[in-house]
Design a protein around this motif. Sequence first.
Motif, PDB file in Angstrom:
ATOM      1  N   SER A  39       0.835  -1.198   0.000  1.00 38.27           N
ATOM      2  CA  SER A  39       0.000   0.000   0.000  1.00 38.27           C
ATOM      3  C   SER A  39       0.871   1.249   0.000  1.00 38.27           C
ATOM      4  N   GLY A  40       1.989   1.197   0.730  1.00 35.41           N
ATOM      5  CA  GLY A  40       2.908   2.331   0.765  1.00 35.41           C
ATOM      6  C   GLY A  40       3.487   2.646  -0.587  1.00 35.41           C
ATOM      7  N   HIS A  41       3.674   1.606  -1.421  1.00 35.54           N
ATOM      8  CA  HIS A  41       4.219   1.830  -2.758  1.00 35.54           C
ATOM      9  C   HIS A  41       3.133   2.227  -3.746  1.00 35.54           C
ATOM     10  N   ALA A  42       1.866   2.119  -3.319  1.00 37.34           N
ATOM     11  CA  ALA A  42       0.772   2.641  -4.148  1.00 37.34           C
ATOM     12  C   ALA A  42       0.712   4.157  -4.004  1.00 37.34           C
ATOM     13  N   SER A  43       0.664   4.637  -2.742  1.00 37.16           N
ATOM     14  CA  SER A  43       0.698   6.077  -2.469  1.00 37.16           C
ATOM     15  C   SER A  43       0.737   6.280  -0.961  1.00 37.16           C
ATOM     16  N   ALA A  44       1.155   7.478  -0.526  1.00 35.03           N
ATOM     17  CA  ALA A  44       1.159   7.788   0.906  1.00 35.03           C
ATOM     18  C   ALA A  44      -0.262   7.779   1.453  1.00 35.03           C
ATOM     19  N   GLY A  45      -1.234   8.205   0.638  1.00 30.95           N
ATOM     20  CA  GLY A  45      -2.628   8.193   1.076  1.00 30.95           C
ATOM     21  C   GLY A  45      -3.147   6.786   1.300  1.00 30.95           C
ATOM     22  N   ASP A  46      -2.777   5.843   0.414  1.00 31.72           N
ATOM     23  CA  ASP A  46      -3.175   4.443   0.594  1.00 31.72           C
ATOM     24  C   ASP A  46      -2.536   3.860   1.847  1.00 31.72           C
ATOM     25  N   ALA A 196      -5.834  -4.523  -0.370  1.00 30.00           N
ATOM     26  CA  ALA A 196      -5.153  -5.276   0.691  1.00 30.00           C
ATOM     27  C   ALA A 196      -6.167  -6.009   1.556  1.00 30.00           C
ATOM     28  N   GLY A 197      -7.303  -5.379   1.827  1.00 26.85           N
ATOM     29  CA  GLY A 197      -8.354  -6.032   2.609  1.00 26.85           C
ATOM     30  C   GLY A 197      -8.982  -7.186   1.861  1.00 26.85           C
ATOM     31  N   VAL A 198      -9.214  -7.015   0.549  1.00 24.92           N
ATOM     32  CA  VAL A 198      -9.767  -8.090  -0.270  1.00 24.92           C
ATOM     33  C   VAL A 198      -8.821  -9.285  -0.280  1.00 24.92           C
ATOM     34  N   ALA A 199      -7.534  -9.033  -0.467  1.00 24.85           N
ATOM     35  CA  ALA A 199      -6.543 -10.107  -0.527  1.00 24.85           C
ATOM     36  C   ALA A 199      -6.469 -10.874   0.797  1.00 24.85           C
ATOM     37  N   SER A 200      -6.497 -10.158   1.902  1.00 27.53           N
ATOM     38  CA  SER A 200      -6.419 -10.816   3.206  1.00 27.53           C
ATOM     39  C   SER A 200      -7.641 -11.694   3.460  1.00 27.53           C
ATOM     40  N   ALA A 201      -8.828 -11.192   3.117  1.00 21.01           N
ATOM     41  CA  ALA A 201     -10.055 -11.966   3.323  1.00 21.01           C
ATOM     42  C   ALA A 201     -10.023 -13.263   2.523  1.00 21.01           C
ATOM     43  N   LEU A 202      -9.625 -13.188   1.270  1.00 17.65           N
ATOM     44  CA  LEU A 202      -9.553 -14.389   0.439  1.00 17.65           C
ATOM     45  C   LEU A 202      -8.521 -15.374   0.978  1.00 17.65           C
ATOM     46  N   THR A 203      -7.409 -14.857   1.488  1.00 15.42           N
ATOM     47  CA  THR A 203      -6.366 -15.723   2.041  1.00 15.42           C
ATOM     48  C   THR A 203      -6.873 -16.467   3.268  1.00 15.42           C
ATOM     49  N   TYR A 204      -7.648 -15.794   4.121  1.00 17.06           N
ATOM     50  CA  TYR A 204      -8.207 -16.461   5.297  1.00 17.06           C
ATOM     51  C   TYR A 204      -9.074 -17.656   4.902  1.00 17.06           C
ATOM     52  N   TRP A 205      -9.852 -17.503   3.835  1.00 18.45           N
ATOM     53  CA  TRP A 205     -10.688 -18.613   3.379  1.00 18.45           C
ATOM     54  C   TRP A 205      -9.841 -19.787   2.904  1.00 18.45           C
ATOM     55  N   VAL A 206      -8.793 -19.504   2.159  1.00 10.63           N
ATOM     56  CA  VAL A 206      -7.911 -20.561   1.658  1.00 10.63           C
ATOM     57  C   VAL A 206      -7.288 -21.339   2.813  1.00 10.63           C
ATOM     58  N   VAL A 207      -6.752 -20.624   3.790  1.00  8.37           N
ATOM     59  CA  VAL A 207      -6.066 -21.259   4.919  1.00  8.37           C
ATOM     60  C   VAL A 207      -7.034 -22.093   5.754  1.00  8.37           C
ATOM     61  N   CYS A 208      -8.225 -21.580   5.979  1.00  7.76           N
ATOM     62  CA  CYS A 208      -9.218 -22.309   6.777  1.00  7.76           C
ATOM     63  C   CYS A 208      -9.596 -23.627   6.109  1.00  7.76           C
ATOM     64  N   LEU A 209      -9.822 -23.603   4.819  1.00  9.85           N
ATOM     65  CA  LEU A 209     -10.193 -24.819   4.100  1.00  9.85           C
ATOM     66  C   LEU A 209      -9.062 -25.846   4.124  1.00  9.85           C
ATOM     67  N   ILE A 210      -7.833 -25.377   4.005  1.00  7.90           N
ATOM     68  CA  ILE A 210      -6.689 -26.291   4.084  1.00  7.90           C
ATOM     69  C   ILE A 210      -6.616 -26.938   5.465  1.00  7.90           C
ATOM     70  N   ALA A 211      -6.834 -26.149   6.517  1.00  8.69           N
ATOM     71  CA  ALA A 211      -6.771 -26.673   7.880  1.00  8.69           C
ATOM     72  C   ALA A 211      -7.822 -27.750   8.111  1.00  8.69           C
ATOM     73  N   PHE A 212      -9.028 -27.554   7.581  1.00 10.53           N
ATOM     74  CA  PHE A 212     -10.063 -28.580   7.703  1.00 10.53           C
ATOM     75  C   PHE A 212      -9.626 -29.868   7.014  1.00 10.53           C
ATOM     76  N   GLY A 213      -9.002 -29.742   5.861  1.00  7.41           N
ATOM     77  CA  GLY A 213      -8.510 -30.922   5.170  1.00  7.41           C
ATOM     78  C   GLY A 213      -7.458 -31.664   5.970  1.00  7.41           C
ATOM     79  N   VAL A 214      -6.574 -30.914   6.621  1.00  9.13           N
ATOM     80  CA  VAL A 214      -5.493 -31.517   7.396  1.00  9.13           C
ATOM     81  C   VAL A 214      -6.025 -32.314   8.583  1.00  9.13           C
ATOM     82  N   ILE A 215      -6.953 -31.729   9.351  1.00  8.42           N
ATOM     83  CA  ILE A 215      -7.407 -32.416  10.567  1.00  8.42           C
ATOM     84  C   ILE A 215      -8.275 -33.641  10.264  1.00  8.42           C
TER      85      ILE A 215
END
Length: 451
Positions: A39-46, A196-215
């Motif tokens: 975000s810092g490399h996008a702009s100081a405002g971002d 950045a918020g969109v990317a983080s939300a999608l990543t949480y879904w990916v990680v959660c689904l992987i964890a369910f598969g593991v257990i």
Amino acid sequence: MKQTNTLPQKTRQFFVILMPMLITQLTMFGMTFFDTFMSGHASAGDLAGVAIGTSIWIPVQTGLNGILFAVTPMVAQLVGANRRASVPHTVMQGIYLAVALSVAVMLVGLLVVNPLLNTMTLENSVRQTAHGFLFAIGAGILPMFVYTVLRSFMDGLGQTRMTMRITLISLPVNGVLNYFFIFGKMGFPHLGGVGAGVASALTYWVVCLIAFGVITKFKPFSEYRIIQQLHRISFAAWKDQLKIGLPIGFAIFFETSIFAAVTLLMSEFNTVTIAAHQAAINFASFLYMVPMSISFALTILVGFEAGARRYKDARQYSYLGLSVAIGMAVVCAVFLYLFSDAVAGIYTKDRDVLELMQQFLLYAIFFQLSDAIAAPIQGALRGYKDVNVTLIVALVSYWVIGLPLGYICTHYTSLGAFGYWIGLITGLAFGAAGLYARLLHVQRLRARVRA
């Protein structure tokens, strides 16, 4: 995990638990780092918008995650006491509680985000970015909380390598998604800091689904048949978890929210100051991953030994972790002193932001020793399931001492924005002293019980 009899054996087991935990924490932090860095490399405002959004989000995330972290000492003590049959019920009730907390947070967020942002003196672009970031990342609250429970289950068994592997997957996923959504690459929309918020939300879904598969597929987790068995919601079990989890969560909330509050108070300064402050806090938080990882490792090891009523071994693990944390703090402090200019250059090319950030980083040096004492002790106390006094210490040291002192230094001395950092350092020091006194008391009590 297994019983150990000598200091070399304890040291070996400590690092076997710690190193995957450290990699896990650094990787999870990497998501926040990518949000700030890109975000810092996008702009100081971002960067400033993500800073404000993160300052609101992180206390909620870490505080409520703290409630769910109660699963770790509960599982560790059950395993130490050889009551493994009770583990599946404990974990499933944690998942149910995670879902309930997720719904509550999303409903509250819809009501308070706009009014909260409107109370701040922000440039319009910064406010819009912060608003969009918060609503985007809100879509990942449910999988993030559920994953916290699954991770706590795996860590409570001492299987920290598995959570490390799962979390390592999240970093490149988050980095690529940040690149797509922040900068609008590969046909994705150009969202700036909101991306950045969109990317983080999608990543949480990916990680959660992987964890369910593991257990469900891999031993030893699959042997517990966590989701294959039908468990009704038990409010009595929720109560037991909340007795441990609420003090943990609020203690974490008071600690993280003090940093968030300072960032929000920084809104009275210009965008350059907000950006420099947030970038410096971000790197100080990166260094904090070392004592935090030691804290989590001690929760597991002390909990395991306390569950088996081997209190001498629990005490030895406590001081082993504390010694390692202090040694690492000295190394980190020297690094900051020597390379503050290089660190600042990672975050921004804006000369004004860069120069101001270097000054903030010098203050961050003094965070290191207090964190090295406080964090491991918190972990050890959680292993003993002693959490209430930690909550009181956090409230007093940060909000009764640290923030008021920071406000006074900022507005009634020539320190300006640096005054808040003086308050933070003072609060951390008082917190470390109070927690050490509590650890000594708890260990004396356990020694009498054993005798």
